[in-house]
Design an enzyme around this catalytic site. Structure first.
Site, PDB file in Angstrom:
ATOM      1  N   TRP A 101      26.535 -52.797  16.390  1.00 54.67           N
ATOM      2  CA  TRP A 101      27.952 -53.162  16.396  1.00 54.67           C
ATOM      3  C   TRP A 101      28.604 -52.878  17.727  1.00 54.67           C
ATOM      4  O   TRP A 101      29.455 -53.635  18.192  1.00 54.67           O
ATOM      5  CB  TRP A 101      28.697 -52.525  15.221  1.00 54.67           C
ATOM      6  CG  TRP A 101      28.309 -53.174  13.938  1.00 54.67           C
ATOM      7  CD1 TRP A 101      27.623 -52.615  12.899  1.00 54.67           C
ATOM      8  CD2 TRP A 101      28.525 -54.559  13.568  1.00 54.67           C
ATOM      9  NE1 TRP A 101      27.409 -53.554  11.919  1.00 54.67           N
ATOM     10  CE2 TRP A 101      27.946 -54.745  12.301  1.00 54.67           C
ATOM     11  CE3 TRP A 101      29.138 -55.633  14.188  1.00 54.67           C
ATOM     12  CZ2 TRP A 101      27.976 -55.985  11.634  1.00 54.67           C
ATOM     13  CZ3 TRP A 101      29.167 -56.867  13.540  1.00 54.67           C
ATOM     14  CH2 TRP A 101      28.592 -57.033  12.275  1.00 54.67           C
ATOM     15  N   ASP A 171      36.027 -48.559  16.354  1.00 56.11           N
ATOM     16  CA  ASP A 171      35.658 -49.461  15.264  1.00 56.11           C
ATOM     17  C   ASP A 171      35.231 -48.588  14.091  1.00 56.11           C
ATOM     18  O   ASP A 171      34.140 -48.038  14.079  1.00 56.11           O
ATOM     19  CB  ASP A 171      34.515 -50.379  15.714  1.00 56.11           C
ATOM     20  CG  ASP A 171      34.049 -51.321  14.593  1.00 56.11           C
ATOM     21  OD1 ASP A 171      34.575 -51.223  13.467  1.00 56.11           O
ATOM     22  OD2 ASP A 171      33.160 -52.152  14.863  1.00 56.11           O
ATOM     23  N   LYS A 195      33.953 -52.904   3.649  1.00 55.28           N
ATOM     24  CA  LYS A 195      33.054 -51.782   3.426  1.00 55.28           C
ATOM     25  C   LYS A 195      33.726 -50.701   2.583  1.00 55.28           C
ATOM     26  O   LYS A 195      33.248 -50.358   1.517  1.00 55.28           O
ATOM     27  CB  LYS A 195      32.577 -51.187   4.755  1.00 55.28           C
ATOM     28  CG  LYS A 195      31.412 -51.915   5.405  1.00 55.28           C
ATOM     29  CD  LYS A 195      31.803 -53.143   6.149  1.00 55.28           C
ATOM     30  CE  LYS A 195      30.630 -53.893   6.727  1.00 55.28           C
ATOM     31  NZ  LYS A 195      30.817 -54.267   8.140  1.00 55.28           N
TER      32      LYS A 195
HETATM   33  C1  LIG Z   1      30.756 -55.020   9.229  1.00 58.35           C
HETATM   34  C2  LIG Z   1      31.111 -54.507  10.564  1.00 58.35           C
HETATM   35  C3  LIG Z   1      31.700 -55.317  11.536  1.00 58.35           C
HETATM   36  C4  LIG Z   1      31.954 -56.790  11.334  1.00 58.35           C
HETATM   37  O1  LIG Z   1      32.965 -57.044  10.457  1.00 58.35           O
HETATM   38  P1  LIG Z   1      33.448 -58.555  10.172  1.00 58.35           P
HETATM   39  O2  LIG Z   1      34.559 -58.342   9.237  1.00 58.35           O
HETATM   40  O3  LIG Z   1      32.277 -59.298   9.581  1.00 58.35           O
HETATM   41  O4  LIG Z   1      33.871 -59.148  11.464  1.00 58.35           O
HETATM   42  C5  LIG Z   1      32.031 -54.744  12.747  1.00 58.35           C
HETATM   43  N1  LIG Z   1      31.811 -53.444  12.995  1.00 58.35           N
HETATM   44  C6  LIG Z   1      31.243 -52.637  12.086  1.00 58.35           C
HETATM   45  C7  LIG Z   1      31.028 -51.203  12.410  1.00 58.35           C
HETATM   46  C8  LIG Z   1      30.876 -53.148  10.844  1.00 58.35           C
HETATM   47  O5  LIG Z   1      30.316 -52.342   9.928  1.00 58.35           O
END
Ligand SMILES: *Cc1c(COP(=O)(O)O)cnc(C)c1O
Length: 360
Positions: A101, A171, A195
């Site tokens: 990521w 993030d 998540k």
């Molecule tokens: C799932 C995830 C993403 C991507 O998320 P989207 O909503 O599909 O753009 C980005 N960063 C992390 C850490 C993730 O777990």
């Protein structure tokens, strides 16, 4: 048979929340309307959104000088919006590379700014968080970005980087609300909802007010944090049902003791699972160094990879779903977010032990 869903995302939601949503689906609170059918500017939905924001603020103790934005485009759109909004008159941005990521965020930022990689876990094959003493931060960077939990690699920060006057950006898509966090240490926190928050389609941004509103002319309106902040995330039609569901999850968290309680439970669940993997005499293996193991996403491999198919088949038969690892790393991954009950992890651990006995 009880089903336990270990999907990395979209992921399991609290059962109580799904039940409440079902009860309210056709008629929200005596309004005669489904939340999906309401105007986002009507008093009913405005109330739902305001309560969701207030509950999130109280869960994370978000200071007054931070805006909470309910956006779309997922965490992926933030990979672009962050440099577009925060670069201002600076020349470069700092990123830490701890896995898949991070890499995606870095690749996108490179389209808009000079990216300085301050530290990378690449030469260790992303099994740890590089020690802070080795980071080469630029005090002139527009911001310092890191991924607090690598959902694919299972590497999680158990500490907050020190960024001085440089705004810290995280993030937190896969570990937000899993533990208390000092929001005042950050310039910006973002998280896709699917998540630990609610259904896909909603992305939450928590941003310090002084960082927004300095974009270059020609910026698309929808990418400007200031527009969303000034319009209480209702510049255009927001993902109303997602916001409603997130609100139910926030209220569930509050009812269940908030983030302090949640962290205790998450530690318990993670320890149970890692202990079982470590006690398997190498039948199962988790490559991540102990101090940096994620409490949310537990990747593991079987010593004999030819058993992978049989493992997944039997797991399915036991009601343990979506344990297949990410396509980029193979093996298995058990995601044990807030909504995964302790009983789910206990059932998985029993299964792991039995499977190893039969096939070891
Ligand atoms: C799932 C995830 C993403 C991507 O998320 P989207 O909503 O599909 O753009 C980005 N960063 C992390 C850490 C993730 O777990």
């Amino acid at each position: 048979m009880t089903i336990f869903n270990f999907s990395a995302g979209p992921a399991v939601l609290p059962r109580d929340v799904l039940q409440q949503a079902r009860e309210e689906l056709l008629d929200w609170n005596g309004s005669g309307m489904s939340v999906m059918e309401m105007s986002h500017r009507g008093k009913e939905f405005m109330g739902i959104a305001a309560t969701a924001e207030a509950d999130l603020r109280s869960l994370l103790s978000i200071p007054e000088n931070y805006k909470v934005l309910f956006l779309q485009g997922g965490a992926h759109l933030q990979f672009a919006m962050i440099p577009l909004n925060l670069l201002c008159d600076k020349l470069s941005v700092d990123y830490v590379n701890t896995g898949e990521w991070s890499k995606k965020a870095i690749a996108e930022a490179k389209k808009f700014a000079k990216v300085n990689i301050v530290a990378s876990g690449a030469d260790q094959n992303f099994i740890n968080v590089p020690a802070f003493e080795t980071w080469k931060c630029d005090p002139e960077a527009a911001y310092l970005h890191y991924t607090s939990n690598e959902t694919i690699g299972g590497v999680e920060f158990n500490w907050i980087p020190e960024s001085g006057d440089v705004p810290l950006v995280a993030d937190m898509s896969s570990n937000i609300l899993s533990r208390p966090v000092d929001v005042s240490r950050y310039g910006l926190i973002y998280a896709g909802a699917q998540k630990n928050i609610g259904p896909a389609g909603l992305c939450i941004v928590i941003v310090r007010e002084d960082l927004i509103g300095k974009v270059t002319p020609g910026m698309p309106t929808m990418l400007d944090y200031k527009i969303h902040a000034d319009n209480d995330s209702m510049y255009n039609t927001p993902p109303t049902f997602g916001i409603y569901m997130a609100g139910l999850v926030f209220s569930w968290l509050k009812r269940n003791g908030g983030l302090v309680q949640m962290e205790q439970l998450n530690i318990r669940k993670a320890n149970l699972l890692y202990d079982a993997i470590d006690a398997s005499n190498g039948f199962y293996n988790c490559p991540v160094v102990r101090s940096d193991r994620s409490r949310m996403n537990v990747p593991f491999t079987l010593k004999d990879a030819s058993l992978d198919g049989e493992f997944l088949k039997q797991a399915d038969q036991h009601g343990l779903l979506q344990l297949k690892g990410h396509r980029s790393v193979g093996g298995m991954r058990a995601s044990i977010y807030n909504a995964m009950p302790l009983e789910g992890v206990q059932t998985l651990v029993e299964f792991l032990t039995h499977f190893a006995k039969r096939h070891g």
